[in-house]
Every structure is written in C-alpha cells, then in structure tokens.
Design a protein around this motif. Structure first.
Motif, PDB file in Angstrom:
ATOM      1  N   LEU A 147       0.833  -1.216   0.000  1.00  0.00           N
ATOM      2  CA  LEU A 147       0.000   0.000   0.000  1.00  0.00           C
ATOM      3  C   LEU A 147       0.865   1.263   0.000  1.00  0.00           C
ATOM      4  O   LEU A 147       0.682   2.175   0.795  1.00  0.00           O
ATOM      5  CB  LEU A 147      -0.951   0.019   1.205  1.00  0.00           C
ATOM      6  N   GLN A 148       1.788   1.302  -0.905  1.00  0.00           N
ATOM      7  CA  GLN A 148       2.755   2.398  -0.927  1.00  0.00           C
ATOM      8  C   GLN A 148       2.090   3.748  -1.165  1.00  0.00           C
ATOM      9  O   GLN A 148       2.620   4.789  -0.765  1.00  0.00           O
ATOM     10  CB  GLN A 148       3.794   2.126  -2.029  1.00  0.00           C
ATOM     11  N   ASP A 149       0.918   3.765  -1.801  1.00  0.00           N
ATOM     12  CA  ASP A 149       0.236   5.025  -2.101  1.00  0.00           C
ATOM     13  C   ASP A 149      -0.537   5.589  -0.921  1.00  0.00           C
ATOM     14  O   ASP A 149      -1.138   6.652  -1.037  1.00  0.00           O
ATOM     15  CB  ASP A 149      -0.741   4.823  -3.270  1.00  0.00           C
ATOM     16  N   LEU A 150      -0.562   4.889   0.215  1.00  0.00           N
ATOM     17  CA  LEU A 150      -1.365   5.323   1.361  1.00  0.00           C
ATOM     18  C   LEU A 150      -0.464   5.604   2.552  1.00  0.00           C
ATOM     19  O   LEU A 150       0.428   4.815   2.861  1.00  0.00           O
ATOM     20  CB  LEU A 150      -2.399   4.252   1.727  1.00  0.00           C
ATOM     21  N   ARG A 151      -0.737   6.711   3.230  1.00  0.00           N
ATOM     22  CA  ARG A 151       0.090   7.095   4.381  1.00  0.00           C
ATOM     23  C   ARG A 151      -0.757   7.347   5.628  1.00  0.00           C
ATOM     24  O   ARG A 151      -0.318   7.996   6.562  1.00  0.00           O
ATOM     25  CB  ARG A 151       0.890   8.359   4.056  1.00  0.00           C
ATOM     26  N   SER A 152      -1.973   6.850   5.663  1.00  0.00           N
ATOM     27  CA  SER A 152      -2.855   7.074   6.803  1.00  0.00           C
ATOM     28  C   SER A 152      -2.537   6.102   7.935  1.00  0.00           C
ATOM     29  O   SER A 152      -1.829   5.112   7.753  1.00  0.00           O
ATOM     30  CB  SER A 152      -4.315   6.895   6.374  1.00  0.00           C
ATOM     31  N   ASP A 153      -3.094   6.388   9.114  1.00  0.00           N
ATOM     32  CA  ASP A 153      -2.911   5.489  10.258  1.00  0.00           C
ATOM     33  C   ASP A 153      -3.485   4.110   9.971  1.00  0.00           C
ATOM     34  O   ASP A 153      -2.912   3.088  10.353  1.00  0.00           O
ATOM     35  CB  ASP A 153      -3.577   6.083  11.509  1.00  0.00           C
ATOM     36  N   ARG A 154      -4.640   4.063   9.305  1.00  0.00           N
ATOM     37  CA  ARG A 154      -5.239   2.769   8.975  1.00  0.00           C
ATOM     38  C   ARG A 154      -4.323   1.964   8.058  1.00  0.00           C
ATOM     39  O   ARG A 154      -4.162   0.753   8.232  1.00  0.00           O
ATOM     40  CB  ARG A 154      -6.600   2.975   8.301  1.00  0.00           C
ATOM     41  N   ALA A 155      -3.748   2.639   7.070  1.00  0.00           N
ATOM     42  CA  ALA A 155      -2.856   1.928   6.151  1.00  0.00           C
ATOM     43  C   ALA A 155      -1.623   1.417   6.883  1.00  0.00           C
ATOM     44  O   ALA A 155      -1.159   0.296   6.644  1.00  0.00           O
ATOM     45  CB  ALA A 155      -2.449   2.852   5.002  1.00  0.00           C
ATOM     46  N   GLU A 156      -1.102   2.242   7.800  1.00  0.00           N
ATOM     47  CA  GLU A 156       0.090   1.814   8.538  1.00  0.00           C
ATOM     48  C   GLU A 156      -0.230   0.617   9.429  1.00  0.00           C
ATOM     49  O   GLU A 156       0.573  -0.308   9.552  1.00  0.00           O
ATOM     50  CB  GLU A 156       0.610   2.991   9.372  1.00  0.00           C
ATOM     51  N   THR A 157      -1.401   0.642  10.054  1.00  0.00           N
ATOM     52  CA  THR A 157      -1.816  -0.512  10.866  1.00  0.00           C
ATOM     53  C   THR A 157      -1.944  -1.762  10.013  1.00  0.00           C
ATOM     54  O   THR A 157      -1.510  -2.851  10.410  1.00  0.00           O
ATOM     55  CB  THR A 157      -3.161  -0.206  11.552  1.00  0.00           C
ATOM     56  N   TRP A 158      -2.538  -1.608   8.823  1.00  0.00           N
ATOM     57  CA  TRP A 158      -2.679  -2.753   7.912  1.00  0.00           C
ATOM     58  C   TRP A 158      -1.307  -3.295   7.521  1.00  0.00           C
ATOM     59  O   TRP A 158      -1.083  -4.510   7.505  1.00  0.00           O
ATOM     60  CB  TRP A 158      -3.446  -2.316   6.665  1.00  0.00           C
ATOM     61  N   ARG A 159      -0.368  -2.387   7.220  1.00  0.00           N
ATOM     62  CA  ARG A 159       0.981  -2.831   6.847  1.00  0.00           C
ATOM     63  C   ARG A 159       1.651  -3.590   7.976  1.00  0.00           C
ATOM     64  O   ARG A 159       2.272  -4.644   7.768  1.00  0.00           O
ATOM     65  CB  ARG A 159       1.833  -1.618   6.443  1.00  0.00           C
ATOM     66  N   ARG A 160       1.539  -3.061   9.211  1.00  0.00           N
ATOM     67  CA  ARG A 160       2.172  -3.749  10.342  1.00  0.00           C
ATOM     68  C   ARG A 160       1.593  -5.143  10.524  1.00  0.00           C
ATOM     69  O   ARG A 160       2.332  -6.109  10.760  1.00  0.00           O
ATOM     70  CB  ARG A 160       1.984  -2.923  11.616  1.00  0.00           C
ATOM     71  N   ASN A 161       0.273  -5.233  10.433  1.00  0.00           N
ATOM     72  CA  ASN A 161      -0.363  -6.543  10.597  1.00  0.00           C
ATOM     73  C   ASN A 161       0.053  -7.513   9.510  1.00  0.00           C
ATOM     74  O   ASN A 161       0.290  -8.694   9.765  1.00  0.00           O
ATOM     75  CB  ASN A 161      -1.885  -6.384  10.602  1.00  0.00           C
ATOM     76  N   VAL A 162       0.148  -7.024   8.280  1.00  0.00           N
ATOM     77  CA  VAL A 162       0.555  -7.892   7.163  1.00  0.00           C
ATOM     78  C   VAL A 162       1.988  -8.366   7.355  1.00  0.00           C
ATOM     79  O   VAL A 162       2.308  -9.547   7.147  1.00  0.00           O
ATOM     80  CB  VAL A 162       0.387  -7.138   5.834  1.00  0.00           C
ATOM     81  N   LEU A 163       2.855  -7.468   7.769  1.00  0.00           N
ATOM     82  CA  LEU A 163       4.257  -7.855   7.952  1.00  0.00           C
ATOM     83  C   LEU A 163       4.404  -8.880   9.080  1.00  0.00           C
ATOM     84  O   LEU A 163       5.146  -9.857   8.960  1.00  0.00           O
ATOM     85  CB  LEU A 163       5.104  -6.612   8.252  1.00  0.00           C
ATOM     86  N   MET A 164       3.662  -8.651  10.178  1.00  0.00           N
ATOM     87  CA  MET A 164       3.784  -9.558  11.310  1.00  0.00           C
ATOM     88  C   MET A 164       3.071 -10.885  11.081  1.00  0.00           C
ATOM     89  O   MET A 164       3.589 -11.950  11.423  1.00  0.00           O
ATOM     90  CB  MET A 164       3.198  -8.885  12.566  1.00  0.00           C
ATOM     91  N   ASN A 165       1.890 -10.810  10.485  1.00  0.00           N
ATOM     92  CA  ASN A 165       1.024 -11.993  10.428  1.00  0.00           C
ATOM     93  C   ASN A 165       1.092 -12.741   9.110  1.00  0.00           C
ATOM     94  O   ASN A 165       0.591 -13.864   9.014  1.00  0.00           O
ATOM     95  CB  ASN A 165      -0.435 -11.579  10.678  1.00  0.00           C
ATOM     96  N   ARG A 166       1.656 -12.135   8.088  1.00  0.00           N
ATOM     97  CA  ARG A 166       1.733 -12.785   6.782  1.00  0.00           C
ATOM     98  C   ARG A 166       3.172 -12.985   6.320  1.00  0.00           C
ATOM     99  O   ARG A 166       3.577 -14.093   5.966  1.00  0.00           O
ATOM    100  CB  ARG A 166       0.987 -11.944   5.720  1.00  0.00           C
ATOM    101  N   LEU A 167       3.946 -11.897   6.324  1.00  0.00           N
ATOM    102  CA  LEU A 167       5.296 -11.993   5.776  1.00  0.00           C
ATOM    103  C   LEU A 167       6.224 -12.776   6.692  1.00  0.00           C
ATOM    104  O   LEU A 167       6.963 -13.659   6.232  1.00  0.00           O
ATOM    105  CB  LEU A 167       5.852 -10.585   5.529  1.00  0.00           C
ATOM    106  N   MET A 168       6.223 -12.460   7.985  1.00  0.00           N
ATOM    107  CA  MET A 168       7.135 -13.160   8.890  1.00  0.00           C
ATOM    108  C   MET A 168       6.841 -14.661   8.984  1.00  0.00           C
ATOM    109  O   MET A 168       7.772 -15.481   8.956  1.00  0.00           O
ATOM    110  CB  MET A 168       7.094 -12.511  10.275  1.00  0.00           C
ATOM    111  N   PRO A 169       5.572 -15.095   9.059  1.00  0.00           N
ATOM    112  CA  PRO A 169       5.313 -16.538   9.011  1.00  0.00           C
ATOM    113  C   PRO A 169       5.774 -17.173   7.708  1.00  0.00           C
ATOM    114  O   PRO A 169       6.190 -18.342   7.688  1.00  0.00           O
ATOM    115  CB  PRO A 169       3.786 -16.617   9.152  1.00  0.00           C
TER     116      PRO A 169
END
Length: 982
Positions: A147-169
């Motif tokens: 979501l490189q085009d988004l800089r909102s708090d919601r987008a940042e939360t989504w990115r953190r969750n994806v990195l922790m819950n999808r990418l790291m596993p």
C-alpha cells in the motif's frame, strides 16, 4: 498459476496490469488510494466512513463533502476499470464501495495462496517442492512496501499486521524448508537480509540458532541466545524466555535432527474440541478482519452482543477456518452462562481441558495443582482457547491467567467490563445482520422459492437482522413447500415474526427471559416499548413508569444482564433491538394504560424542554406552555452547559416524540415542544429544527382556528431557519405567511409582526434589495421599542446596522452596532455580543482597517467557540480568511479558509462556504497548485448557482481559465460537482 487479463498490485504502488505491462501512474493519487483500499478486501463492501479514514490522513485536507469526493473519485476509477480487456465492476450500495474481482487478480492474495500451497506441501513432507512454491511467493512480494500510495494510520496498521502476520510466518516457512533440505547457510543469509529484532520474532530466532548449530558456529549461537534471553527476562517476558531456554538446551544436547518442533511427552495430546461449524455463515466480514488483525499473538478477545445475534457461530466459524494457525490445538467450553443448564465453574472447565490434553484430573487431588498442571501444559504452545457463553467476569477470572501464552476468545452477552483495567482485551461487538447477509441466509435455507428477490428482501426486513428470527422463519417457510413466498410476505408483514417457531421462536425466547425478571424490571420493559426514540434515558423511563430514578436504573441493569436491552453510548441511556421493541410494545394491550404512559412521556419532554430553554436563554421573552397538571419528573438544569447537553443528546428522540404526538392526536405537544429547541439551529442543526417545526405546523392544522397564533409563531421560526440556511425563497414564503397569520389571529401581535418584519428585512438585504430591507428594519425597530422588548431590540439593532453597512452607510452602521453591543453586554448576552463583534469586524474590513477587523473577528470567534455555535464559527472563519488574505498572510488565510469550509458545510451555509472556497482557490492558484485550485472552484460553483448567479458566472469563467492552463478535460455530463441533484 495462469495469468489473468486484468491483475492488480498493492504490494508496492497501486498498479493495474494489462498483459505484461503494469501501470502505477494512472489517475490521481487519491483515485489510486481508493482502489488500493478496495483491493485489500475484494468482493466486500467498504463503508464510506472507513474509506475516508484510509484516504485522508491529514484531517485539515479533508474536503467539505468527503462522500461526494469519494463519489467523484469512484466515477473516474470506474471509467478506468471499464477500459480493461475484461471489464471489472466497481459497485456502490448505501454509500459503501466494492470492487468485484477474485483474489487471484490481486498480487497480495496471490502471495498468500502461494504460501498456503507451500505449507500444504511441507505438511506432506515434500520439502523441495514446498521450497520452490515459497520462493515463487517471495517473487511476487519482491521486497516492496505494501500500500505504498497510502500514508494514513489505517494503512500503517494494515501494513504492520501484514508484515507480522503474513510476511514473517512466510519467512519462517522458508527457513523451515531450507533446514529440512540442509541449506543451513542459506537460512543465515535470508535472516541477515531482514535485520530482525529477535525479541519479537522468536520463531525466526530459533531457526537461526538451529542453523548456527548445524554449521558448528556454537559460540556465535550462544552469544545470540544469551543476549535475547537476557532482554526477554528484563521486559519481562518470562514465557518467551523459558521457551527459548528449553529450545537452546535441546540444541546443546544435539536434538537438531528435525526442523519440526520438538515432540511433546506422549501423554500430551493436541485437542480439537470445536463444535460443528454452521453450514453457511454469512456477514460480519469486517469483524473477521478485525479478529484476524489481533489474533496473531497471545491475548484476550471479547466477542459480545445480544442473545440470538450469532456470537458463538461467529467465533466457532472463525476458529474452524483458521485452525491451521494453531498447531497446539483448540480448547472449547460452553460455560452456559445464559442457558437453562447449570453454569460451569472454573474447576469443571479445568478438568475438561486436562482430559482433552491427555491428563486424568482425578490423579491430581488438589484443585490448585490441577490448574498449575494445565498452565504448564499449554505454556509456549500456539493454542486457541474458546470460552463460550460467559455469564460474568467472576466466572472466568480464575481461568484467564492459565492461558497467558494462548489466544483466548470469550463470547458473552455481557461486556465483562471488569476485565478491561487489568487485561486490556480486544473487543468485537456482533451486531444484527445487514439486509444482504440476512437475505443470503434465508436464500440458502429456503431454496428455489426465494428467487423472488422483492419478497425475500421484505422477509429479511421483518426479522431485523436477528439470526434467531431468520433461522426460525426459514424453517417455518421450508416446512411449507407448497406456499408461495409472496403469501408469507403478506402474512408476516401484518403479524411479524415474534410468534413463529412456538417453543423455540423469538417470542418464546424473549418471554423466557422476561419471566425470570424481578417486578420492577418487568414493568420497565413492558413500558419502554412505547418510547419512539432510538434510545431512552433513565430519567425518561422513570417518568413513564412513575418510579424513583434509582429503582429504574437498577431495573435497567437487570434488563441488560438479561440481554433484553443494550447499553447505549451513555451510562444512563439504553436501547432496544427492533424485534424486542415490537415484543415490548405488544405487552401493553390496555389502550387506557398505553395512553397514560404516552401522556407522561409527552409531559416529561415538554417540561424538560421548557426548563432547558429557560436555562439557556433566560432573557428571552416567551409565552409559557399550557399546564397539564400531571406529575412527570421533568429534569431541571443547574447551568446552560447541562441544559445544552440534554438538548443535543435528545435530538432524534425529541423529533420522534413530536411525530408520535401528531400520530396519536396529542397535537398540543407537537405545537409546544419544537419552539423550545432554539439551541438546535445555533449549533448547526437547522435541518432537525425544520423537521420539528413542520410537524408542529401540521398539528396546528388539526387543531383548527384556535391555533392560528401558534401557527404564525411556527411559520415565523421556519422562515428564520431557512434564512440561517441561506434558502431565501423558502424563508420569504414562510415569513410572509406568518405575517398574514398574525394579522388574522387578533389581539396584540406586535411582537410577532415585528419579528416577521425583521426576518423579512434580512431576506431583502441578503437578496440585494437593500433599501427596502433598511425600511423594514426601521419599522421592526420602531414596533419592538413600542412594546419595550430589550432582548429583541438588541438583535434588531445589529441586523439593521448590517443592512446599513451593505448600503455603504458606514457611520450609521457603526452607530447601530455600538448601541447593540451596549445592550448585549448589559443583558450579559454572550451570543449577541459575539455577533456584534463579528459585524464590527466586517465593517472594519469594509473600511480597509485590517488590524481593527482582525481584532474584532478574533474576539467574536473565541466567544462563539465557547458557546459551540458551529454555524456562527464558520461565518467568522470566512471573514478571517478574507482579512488574512488581504493582509498577505497566506498560511493563516489558508488555515482559516479550510476550517470555514468544514464548519459552513456542516450547517448548510452555502454562500459563506463558497466564499471560503474561492479564497482557497486564489491562494492555491497563486502558489502554482492549479489542480487544487480547480477542485476548490468546482466545489464552490454549484453552491452559488441558485443563490448568486453573478458570482457563479465569475467562478465559471475562472474555472475555464485554469482548466485551459493545465489542459484538463471537460467534466462529464451528470457530474456530481457541476450538476448536483436537487
């Protein structure tokens, strides 16, 4: 995987791929942002309010009407999507948006599918093919920022969750397969690239330690282990530290042959205790996403909602579809907190869980030791614990500490507030189903007859989205296969669904709860069904049942525990589900008793509104309402702030009460209550005020000639409300009608006639008939001075001064303003004083005294802000942005203009909003931001078209000039900006 014609990317910039080419520069940034958000949930409607949070991180940049902006962006996006080889639909429903594409069309979901395929191959022991699949998955991700085009708090939360819950596993799986194939150095290389914090990523730390030991780099492994172990102890995170120590001890003893977790003792089983999943689960996609976000780590999740709403089905379905995330197993217990059976205590739950884990509880005699044994068995395991149907906090208090390393989901009709302070649980509230989800549930259970979508939609509405009613209704219809669906529609439209299902239907369930109540709670429940508002306060209910407030509050608490009412936003407010409201209303079958309760309620709102009005405007001349002579427990207010809070909290309820008084023939209440809500238009609620006043006017027609004066008062107020909204044609019509009605009413109507003259004068001035307006102002002033109403004289003076200012008679205007200011201060009327200061600021600005104008306007702004007068604040901000623009203070002018747009838009002050937008456009244009200037003028133009044709023409010319400079295409026919719907 086969290629598709249209594919989208959100791993990185938002891209649209056709064939082999990916376009990431299409459209405007917010159009790309809108597509990106929708692609995170393809096939799911996303509400406009949520999209706004995603797309506009800076609230100061929020457009006046963000929903209209979304509509404009979606129109442009739809045109882009329609140009693709395989057309992609962008759907809109009730202000929500959905993109209709499959998961395989989005790179993020292709990545997830590829990882899942690798995980399946790994479970089958095919590590080489699993490694190939996981490598293919990472080829899709390519180290990009989602979501490189988004800089909102919601987008940042989504990115953190994806990195922790999808990418790291996914990386964990990659390392697991490399270890299985002996590629130990490759594990180190992959983890080096990630630059991980191993205090957080414990699983990947273990993979690294495993690889280091296999490479004989034991000293390096020991140093790493000691560093992280010490940090975990210091946090403290003892569970993680102990798990890491046990793992490292195993490595030192040479237990590194398998990449799988070390086998547990033979007696410890992997429980799978979930009950059966529902055949078809519909709705709550947003709740599933919320639960997914918080379920990546150990913690507590509370799933709450009223009885029959589907909490257990939701939690069980989520657990079934995510059970592979919990290799340690799933433990389930129905605590029977709101069931007919005996409530399960903590000791019984512990015994059942021990059995599920392969341990006989009868071999451990001490209950505390059994709890300790259970805690040791689940510690460090990725385990899901589902505690269903909890009654209260006490029932689960002893259980929760046992599962500190697990994900625990608790479902309950109670909010279990006692857990919040200590455990800070994540909360998910399950609401009744929406119409579409309810229709899908009925369609699945009814079959072919449900193809009549109109009949199906009507049946879903009578169930109000409550799953228990939907299921009983579906069963009722399914067992009568020869009856047309339309026949059921007519049947249940008249009788509702409460009585179907006999022993297990909604009424039977509700009656069972009702019979268990104490007398006060039963009386309260059967009474509040009469109340028409969205929620009800304790004070209102106390007046309706004629009981002390303390007893009524206790009765409400009982109803909440029985899930017959829900707590609203405030502690003293409660609400009923639609079916429960119908059930409650049906319990009151005596017409005389119903009428008595209704009159108590009408009296309560009339007298409370009168007390609030007198507290808010003590200097206002008013005609007292008629006496009813009943005891109704009306509220009294200690100060204006408390009175205002009541008026604003009860907006929708007062409207509903006035409407009910008309429907039931209690016309006098509909006539008397609306004029008492004078605070509403001052706080920007002009639409609500108009609705109430029109209901009152309808009531006067039913009362006949005896209410002529009251009708005149109401028409005068309706005209004034239209004036505030700058709707001058409607305002003129009602003021003229009021004037005639006062003349016909007889008696001394000078005050009313003066008010009509005054409001009419303001309309004349606002529409350009300034000299006629001045004459009317002087007549109104003369008339009001005859009857010596000082409060009205203040208002008449400064409005007359405003007219003189527009006629360029500045000295006369200043004289009237200062007379009004002296009167306002003598009467301690803060609102009138703020208005006069605003007008003095406007006068100084007209006389090119910029510093003096700023001082007056800023003083006015602070006074208005202290009174929370939204509309007036918007007007002063509009003046200030013009003052600062004239002074050359670009930054200040921009900030004032943006705030003015927001406030004026809220109250419908379209001319002032357009003025602020034009100021913004000039500033943006001079700064070279022509596209932004065009957007501002595009929003200003439709606001001016009907009310100021000359200014609208100038704005249109400026728009044409700016578009020619930046070579923008002409707007499409039917554009919501240039051709707004009436």
């Amino acid at each position: 995987m086969a290629l598709v014609d249209a594919r989208f990317t959100i791993l990185g910039p938002t891209g649209i791929r056709v064939g082999d080419r990916v376009d990431t520069q299409w459209g405007r940034p917010r159009e790309r942002a809108l597509l990106a958000v929708l692609l995170t949930r393809p096939g799911t409607f996303v509400p406009a309010a949520e999209l706004i949070d995603w797309i506009w991180p800076d609230r100061s940049e929020l457009p006046r009407n963000p929903k209209q902006a979304l509509y404009l962006y979606s129109s442009r996006l739809r045109a882009k999507l329609e140009s693709l080889p395989n057309r992609v639909e962008l759907s809109t429903r009730n202000g929500a948006y959905r993109i209709d594409v499959g998961r395989k069309a989005v790179d993020y979901f292709r990545f997830l599918d590829q990882v899942d395929r690798a995980r399946e191959l790994s479970a089958l022991g095919d590590h080489r093919q699993a490694l190939s699949e996981i490598r293919s998955a990472f080829a899709i991700w390519r180290h990009q920022v989602p979501l490189q085009d988004l800089r909102s708090d919601r987008a940042e939360t989504w990115r953190r969750n994806v990195l922790m819950n999808r990418l790291m596993p996914a990386y964990d799986l990659l390392c697991q397969e490399l270890l299985a194939l002996g590629e130990h150095q490759q594990v180190i290389d992959e983890l080096d690239d990630l630059e991980l914090d191993y205090r957080i990523h414990h699983g990947l730390l273990k993979r690294r330690l495993h690889a280091l030991y296999r490479l004989m780099r034991t000293e390096e492994a020991s140093r790493l282990y000691l560093t992280v172990h010490k940090a975990l102890r210091a946090e403290p995170n003892d569970a993680a530290a102990d798990s890491l120590r046990k793992f490292h001890d195993g490595l030192q003893k040479g237990r590194t042959e398998s990449v799988k977790p070390a086998a547990r003792a033979p007696e410890v089983l992997t429980p799978q205790q979930l009950p059966l999943d529902v055949p078809l689960f519909v709705g709550h996609e947003d709740k599933f996403a919320a639960l997914d976000h918080v379920a990546s780590e150990a913690g507590l999740v509370l799933v709450s909602g009223q009885g029959g709403v589907g909490k257990t089905a939701f939690a069980v379905h989520w657990a079934h579809t995510r059970r592979t995330r919990f290799p340690g197993g799933v433990l389930f217990a129905d605590l029977q907190g709101f069931s007919d059976g005996a409530v399960l205590d903590a000791a019984t739950v512990v015994d059942r869980f021990l059995l599920a884990l392969g341990v006989r509880p009868d071999q451990i005699t001490n209950p505390d030791h059994r709890m300790a044994r259970l805690q040791s068995l689940v510690s460090g395991r990725r385990l899901l614990v589902l505690l269903d149907n909890a009654y209260d906090t006490e029932q689960i208090r002893q259980l929760l500490p046992l599962f500190s390393s697990c994900l625990v989901i608790v479902t309950s009709r109670s909010r279990l507030s006692g857990l919040a302070a200590r455990l800070a649980p994540h909360r998910i509230s399950i609401d009744p189903l929406g119409e579409n989800a309810a229709a899908r549930l009925l369609l699945d259970r009814i079959g072919e007859r449900a193809e009549n979508t109109e009949a199906l939609a009507e049946l879903t509405r009578v169930c109000s989205g409550l799953p228990i009613a939907l299921k009983v209704l579906a069963n009722h219809i399914a067992t009568r296969p020869n009856v047309r669906l339309s026949a059921f529609v007519d049947h249940f439209r008249e009788r509702g669904v409460l009585d179907i299902g006999t022993m297990h239907g909604p009424r039977a369930v509700f009656m069972q709860s009702l019979r268990a109540l104490e007398p006060d709670a039963r009386l309260l429940f059967r009474t509040i069904g009469v109340h028409p508002g969205p929620d009800i306060s304790v004070s209102t209910a106390a007046a309706m049942v004629a009981l002390p407030t303390r007893r009524v509050h206790a009765a409400f608490d009982t109803l909440v525990e029985a899930t017959l009412v829900e707590q609203a936003n405030d502690l003293d407010r409660f609400k009923l589900h639609d079916l429960l409201r119908e059930f409650s209303s049906g319990l009151l079958d005596d017409p005389q008793e119903r009428m008595l309760i209704e009159r108590r309620m009408f009296d309560f709102y009339l007298r409370t509104a009168e007390n609030a009005d007198m507290t808010l405007f003590p200097g206002m001349v008013r005609v007292l309402t008629s006496s009813t002579g009943s005891e109704f427990g009306a509220l009294e207010f200690k100060d204006a702030s408390e009175a205002e809070r009541w008026c604003m909290a009860e907006v929708q309820t007062v409207l509903a009460v006035v409407r009910l008084s008309v429907e039931t023939g209690a016309y006098s209440y509909a006539v008397q209550i609306p004029p008492l809500m004078e605070i509403w238009p001052r706080r920007g609620m002009t639409a609500e005020m108009l609705s109430a006043l029109r209901l009152g006017l309808a009531a006067t027609k039913a009362l006949g000639e005896s209410s002529t004066e009251a009708a005149a008062d109401l028409m005068q107020q309706i005209g004034h409300s239209h004036l505030v909204r700058q709707e001058y044609r409607q305002a003129e019509h009602y003021v003229h009608s009021a004037h005639i009605a006062y003349l016909q009413a007889g008696g001394d109507q000078r005050s009313g006639i003066a008010s009509c003259l005054h409001t009419g004068a303001r309309i004349l001035v606002a529409t350009g008939n300034i000299q006629m307006g001045i004459d009317s102002h002087e007549r109104a002033l003369s008339l009001i001075r005859e009857i010596d109403e000082r409060g009205l004289e203040t208002f008449f003076l400064f409005r007359a001064g405003e007219a003189y200012q527009k006629a360029f008679e500045y000295e006369r205007a200043a004289s009237y303003y200062h007379q009004a200011l002296m009167l306002a201060r003598a009467q301690e009327d803060e609102w009138a004083e703020a208005t006069v200061l605003q007008l003095l600021g406007s006068l100084s600005f007209s006389r090119e005294r910029v510093g003096e104008a700023r001082a007056f306007a800023q003083n006015s702004l602070w006074k208005y802000a202290g009174q929370r007068a939204i509309g007036a604040v918007g007007e002063v901000l509009t003046l200030l942005c013009q003052i600062e623009e004239e002074a050359g203070n670009v930054w200040e002018a921009t900030q004032y203009a943006r705030q003015a747009v927001r406030f004026c838009g809220h109250v419908g002050a379209s001319l002032s909003e357009a003025t602020a937008l034009c100021v913004l456009a000039r500033i943006l244009g001079r700064a070279g931001r022509r596209e932004a200037a065009v957007e501002a003028l595009e929003r200003a133009w439709p606001l001016l078209v009907e009310q100021d044709a000359e200014r609208a023409s100038r704005v249109a010319a400026e728009l044409e000039r700016l578009r020619s400079e930046i070579d923008l295409p002409e707007p499409r026919s039917g554009s919501p900006v240039f051709h707004p719907e009436p």
